[in-house]
Design a protein around this motif. Structure first.
Motif, PDB file in Angstrom:
ATOM      1  N   SER A 124      77.556 -34.748  16.551  1.00  0.00           N
ATOM      2  CA  SER A 124      76.245 -34.897  15.919  1.00  0.00           C
ATOM      3  C   SER A 124      75.670 -33.543  15.541  1.00  0.00           C
ATOM      4  N   PHE A 125      75.826 -32.572  16.422  1.00  0.00           N
ATOM      5  CA  PHE A 125      75.338 -31.222  16.137  1.00  0.00           C
ATOM      6  C   PHE A 125      76.044 -30.645  14.914  1.00  0.00           C
ATOM      7  N   VAL A 126      77.360 -30.754  14.869  1.00  0.00           N
ATOM      8  CA  VAL A 126      78.122 -30.252  13.723  1.00  0.00           C
ATOM      9  C   VAL A 126      77.668 -30.955  12.451  1.00  0.00           C
ATOM     10  N   ASP A 127      77.523 -32.265  12.499  1.00  0.00           N
ATOM     11  CA  ASP A 127      77.080 -33.020  11.325  1.00  0.00           C
ATOM     12  C   ASP A 127      75.701 -32.551  10.851  1.00  0.00           C
ATOM     13  N   GLU A 128      74.792 -32.281  11.783  1.00  0.00           N
ATOM     14  CA  GLU A 128      73.460 -31.777  11.435  1.00  0.00           C
ATOM     15  C   GLU A 128      73.545 -30.405  10.771  1.00  0.00           C
ATOM     16  N   LEU A 183      85.673 -33.935  19.858  1.00  0.00           N
ATOM     17  CA  LEU A 183      84.363 -33.468  20.306  1.00  0.00           C
ATOM     18  C   LEU A 183      83.617 -34.625  20.948  1.00  0.00           C
ATOM     19  N   PRO A 184      82.842 -34.323  21.989  1.00  0.00           N
ATOM     20  CA  PRO A 184      81.952 -35.358  22.505  1.00  0.00           C
ATOM     21  C   PRO A 184      80.935 -35.726  21.406  1.00  0.00           C
ATOM     22  N   ASP A 185      80.370 -36.899  21.502  1.00  0.00           N
ATOM     23  CA  ASP A 185      79.449 -37.380  20.471  1.00  0.00           C
ATOM     24  C   ASP A 185      78.312 -36.404  20.188  1.00  0.00           C
ATOM     25  N   TYR A 186      77.740 -35.792  21.228  1.00  0.00           N
ATOM     26  CA  TYR A 186      76.603 -34.901  21.009  1.00  0.00           C
ATOM     27  C   TYR A 186      77.013 -33.649  20.229  1.00  0.00           C
TER      28      TYR A 186
END
Length: 79
Positions: free
Chosen positions: A14-18, A8-11
């Motif tokens: 980050s969304f998944v982690d959130e 996954l791209p970083d953004y």
């Protein structure tokens, strides 16, 4: 259970982690599995709707139709 690695791209990571942190998922895998299940449900509903649209036309679902359904469910004879 099988393992699958995804990039996954970083953004998106980050969304998944959130989502994992904020919505009570234990892991990112749980979140992804839930997304896949929802997509399967959506596809199944779409198939059912398309099957219904392609089926033969039935009697109109008017007040009498629903009254008959209620009578059948309640064990009464239709009027």
């Amino acid at each position: 259970m099988s393992t699958m690695n995804i990039s996954l791209p970083d953004y998106l990571k980050s969304f998944v982690d959130e989502q994992v942190a904020g919505r009570g998922y234990g892991t990112s895998s749980e979140y992804i599995r839930e997304l896949i299940r929802r997509d399967q449900d959506r596809l199944n509903l779409r198939r059912l709707l398309l099957d219904g649209a392609a089926s033969a036309q039935a009697e109109p679902a008017d007040a009498d139709y629903f009254a008959g359904l209620r009578d059948r469910v309640g064990g009464r004879q239709p009027k």
